[in-house]
Design a protein around this motif. Structure first.
Motif, PDB file in Angstrom:
ATOM      1  N   LYS A  14       0.839  -1.210   0.000  1.00 47.23           N
ATOM      2  CA  LYS A  14       0.000   0.000   0.000  1.00 47.23           C
ATOM      3  C   LYS A  14       0.875   1.263   0.000  1.00 47.23           C
ATOM      4  O   LYS A  14       0.554   2.250  -0.657  1.00 47.23           O
ATOM      5  N   SER A  36      12.737  -2.736   8.674  1.00 52.16           N
ATOM      6  CA  SER A  36      11.279  -2.600   8.735  1.00 52.16           C
ATOM      7  C   SER A  36      10.593  -3.869   8.229  1.00 52.16           C
ATOM      8  O   SER A  36       9.363  -3.963   8.238  1.00 52.16           O
ATOM      9  N   ARG A  39      17.335  -0.030   0.441  1.00 50.09           N
ATOM     10  CA  ARG A  39      18.232  -0.403   1.540  1.00 50.09           C
ATOM     11  C   ARG A  39      18.217  -1.927   1.622  1.00 50.09           C
ATOM     12  O   ARG A  39      17.176  -2.527   1.903  1.00 50.09           O
ATOM     13  N   VAL A  77      17.292   9.176  11.046  1.00 50.72           N
ATOM     14  CA  VAL A  77      15.866   9.537  11.158  1.00 50.72           C
ATOM     15  C   VAL A  77      15.564  10.183  12.509  1.00 50.72           C
ATOM     16  O   VAL A  77      16.280   9.966  13.488  1.00 50.72           O
ATOM     17  N   PRO A 111       5.720  10.597   5.630  1.00 53.78           N
ATOM     18  CA  PRO A 111       5.610  11.658   4.609  1.00 53.78           C
ATOM     19  C   PRO A 111       5.542  13.069   5.194  1.00 53.78           C
ATOM     20  O   PRO A 111       6.029  14.014   4.584  1.00 53.78           O
TER      21      PRO A 111
HETATM   22  N1  COA Z   1       6.183   5.721   3.120  1.00 56.75           N
HETATM   23  C1  COA Z   1       5.101   5.870   2.333  1.00 56.75           C
HETATM   24  N2  COA Z   1       3.870   6.143   2.811  1.00 56.75           N
HETATM   25  C2  COA Z   1       3.744   6.267   4.134  1.00 56.75           C
HETATM   26  C3  COA Z   1       4.826   6.119   5.011  1.00 56.75           C
HETATM   27  C4  COA Z   1       6.097   5.829   4.457  1.00 56.75           C
HETATM   28  N3  COA Z   1       7.162   5.669   5.217  1.00 56.75           N
HETATM   29  N4  COA Z   1       4.406   6.292   6.268  1.00 56.75           N
HETATM   30  C5  COA Z   1       3.101   6.565   6.210  1.00 56.75           C
HETATM   31  N5  COA Z   1       2.684   6.551   4.917  1.00 56.75           N
HETATM   32  C6  COA Z   1       1.341   6.815   4.422  1.00 56.75           C
HETATM   33  C7  COA Z   1       0.296   5.902   5.034  1.00 56.75           C
HETATM   34  O1  COA Z   1       0.160   4.741   4.259  1.00 56.75           O
HETATM   35  C8  COA Z   1      -0.916   6.784   4.987  1.00 56.75           C
HETATM   36  O2  COA Z   1      -1.416   6.782   3.672  1.00 56.75           O
HETATM   37  P1  COA Z   1      -3.012   6.984   3.374  1.00 56.75           P
HETATM   38  O3  COA Z   1      -3.340   8.338   3.911  1.00 56.75           O
HETATM   39  O4  COA Z   1      -3.102   6.882   1.881  1.00 56.75           O
HETATM   40  O5  COA Z   1      -3.691   5.886   4.109  1.00 56.75           O
HETATM   41  C9  COA Z   1      -0.377   8.176   5.261  1.00 56.75           C
HETATM   42  O6  COA Z   1       0.999   8.115   4.896  1.00 56.75           O
HETATM   43  C10 COA Z   1      -0.493   8.606   6.695  1.00 56.75           C
HETATM   44  O7  COA Z   1       0.121   7.629   7.522  1.00 56.75           O
HETATM   45  P2  COA Z   1      -0.215   7.488   9.083  1.00 56.75           P
HETATM   46  O8  COA Z   1      -1.574   6.879   9.253  1.00 56.75           O
HETATM   47  O9  COA Z   1       0.027   8.786   9.754  1.00 56.75           O
HETATM   48  O10 COA Z   1       0.903   6.501   9.584  1.00 56.75           O
HETATM   49  P3  COA Z   1       0.843   4.916   9.610  1.00 56.75           P
HETATM   50  O11 COA Z   1       0.308   4.492  10.956  1.00 56.75           O
HETATM   51  O12 COA Z   1       0.170   4.390   8.406  1.00 56.75           O
HETATM   52  O13 COA Z   1       2.394   4.554   9.533  1.00 56.75           O
HETATM   53  C11 COA Z   1       4.575   4.065  10.351  1.00 56.75           C
HETATM   54  C12 COA Z   1       3.284   4.878  10.585  1.00 56.75           C
HETATM   55  C13 COA Z   1       5.635   4.501  11.320  1.00 56.75           C
HETATM   56  C14 COA Z   1       4.262   2.579  10.527  1.00 56.75           C
HETATM   57  C15 COA Z   1       5.043   4.349   8.896  1.00 56.75           C
HETATM   58  O14 COA Z   1       5.234   5.736   8.783  1.00 56.75           O
HETATM   59  C16 COA Z   1       6.263   3.584   8.464  1.00 56.75           C
HETATM   60  O15 COA Z   1       6.187   2.392   8.206  1.00 56.75           O
HETATM   61  N6  COA Z   1       7.403   4.277   8.282  1.00 56.75           N
HETATM   62  C17 COA Z   1       8.623   3.707   7.776  1.00 56.75           C
HETATM   63  C18 COA Z   1       9.300   2.828   8.807  1.00 56.75           C
HETATM   64  C19 COA Z   1      10.619   2.323   8.296  1.00 56.75           C
HETATM   65  O16 COA Z   1      10.817   2.139   7.120  1.00 56.75           O
HETATM   66  N7  COA Z   1      11.562   2.117   9.218  1.00 56.75           N
HETATM   67  C20 COA Z   1      12.867   1.669   8.869  1.00 56.75           C
HETATM   68  C21 COA Z   1      13.853   2.781   8.802  1.00 56.75           C
HETATM   69  S1  COA Z   1      14.225   3.492  10.342  1.00 56.75           S
END
Ligand code: COA
Ligand code: MG
Length: 314
Positions: free
Chosen positions: A16, A36, A67, A195, A225
């Protein structure tokens, strides 16, 4: 060097989040196969990411990277084999501790580029230093490959390795931040910060970004985002900074014509370091597609300003 203010992590097993990832305006997207992604999803994530690289358009301005898993795990090599393809711009290597960790990836990528008929050397590498050993070897790592475009620092893993604690002041990792920065700049490559995990704290992110930008960092990784715009707003020069940079360039050009290397602009001396800073401001402004006034426009602006302060029409 390209603009790498923000670098958005996108979990590689999330079908997604991957397709719209280019819409948030991050300079770099890092599809993540490492931390992740839980162990049981490693194979699925690798397939999803390699498919996404083929079919998804992340936008012309986005640098698309992956990555991979550390080369010390059995996954690292498989990740590279599956992702090297036409639309991949770069690979972030985590937990790099020595030059060999990077050279090994470089060799595999070169071999795959040859086999797949891709241009040799186009795929860039980025080394993440996140253990005490990696930080100590930073300069050696920074110089080891022509493909290497930046060093990055991994705050969470480094803090764990040091036995310290993550805090808003960065006490545990600030020495490492300086070492990574010095190593990268001495090698002529970029430095990208770790980060800011609390995406519900925009002010904290802004403060930390301001600090690392002041140090000399070129960009910062992010996980959500909503963090992209905050990071850009810190890294983007303001209209006033751009105007000043153009005036510095104009003043120094004028001085050169008169055979001088230094000149006064207002009550401030303009010399080489100030010119270099102005050039950097203009370079970032150009890459970020911000408005840069021409010397003619600046001359007119300054004339208008002088007229106003001279008590003209007001
Ligand atoms: N990349 C792309 N899209 C993202 C995103 C990311 N890193 N983080 C959130 N989104 C999207 C969500 O899918 C959501 O989309 P929608 O409005 O179309 O449904 C929107 O942004 C808002 O997200 P939100 O509901 O505030 O957060 P969440 O609970 O869905 O996600 C996390 C929170 C932390 C789980 C998520 O941001 C994430 O997985 N981040 C990356 C973590 C990662 O890669 N860590 C490893 C490196 S340290
Ligand atoms: Mg890490």
């Amino acid at each position: 060097m390209r603009l790498r203010r923000s670098r958005l992590y996108v979990p590689g097993n999330n079908p997604k989040m991957i397709p719209p990832a280019g819409l948030y305006g991050a300079d770099v997207i890092s599809l993540d196969l490492e931390d992740s992604v839980p162990l049981e999803y490693k194979t699925d994530a690798r397939m999803l990411v390699s498919e996404a690289l083929k079919v998804i358009d992340f936008g012309p301005a986005t640098e698309v990277t992956v990555r991979i898993n550390p080369m010390s795990t059995p996954y690292g090599k498989w990740d590279i084999k599956q992702i090297v393809s036409e639309k991949l711009h770069g690979i972030y290597i985590p937990k790099v501790e020595s030059r060999e960790d990077v050279i090994q990836v470089d060799d595999i990528v070169t071999d795959l580029e040859e086999k797949k008929g891709l241009p040799i050397g186009r795929i860039k590498l980025f080394a993440t230093l996140e253990t005490a050993k990696g930080i100590i070897n930073a300069y050696d790592i920074a110089r080891c490959s022509k493909r290497l475009e930046a060093l990055t620092i991994g705050g969470e893993d480094l803090t764990a390795d040091l036995g310290g604690e993550r805090s808003s002041t960065g006490t545990a990792i600030n020495t490492a931040r300086s070492m990574v920065l010095l190593a990268a700049k001495a090698a002529g490559i970029q430095a990208i910060d770790t980060v800011y995990s609390d995406f519900g704290d925009p002010e904290g992110l802004r403060k930390e970004t301001e600090m690392i930008k002041t140090m000399g960092y070129d960009g910062k990784a992010c996980i959500h985002p909503s963090q992209v715009e905050i990071i850009h707003s810190v890294f983007d020069p303001t209209p006033e900074q751009i105007l000043y940079a153009v005036r510095v360039k104009m003043a120094i050009e004028e001085a050169k014509k008169k055979g001088s290397g230094a000149v006064a602009l207002g009550a401030k001396m303009i010399d080489r370091p100030i010119v270099l800073k102005a050039e950097r401001v203009l370079e970032i402004a150009k890459m970020a597609d911000l408005d840069i006034p021409s010397p003619e426009e600046v001359t007119e602006m300054m004339q208008q300003k002088a007229k106003k302060s001279g008590g003209g029409d007001d």
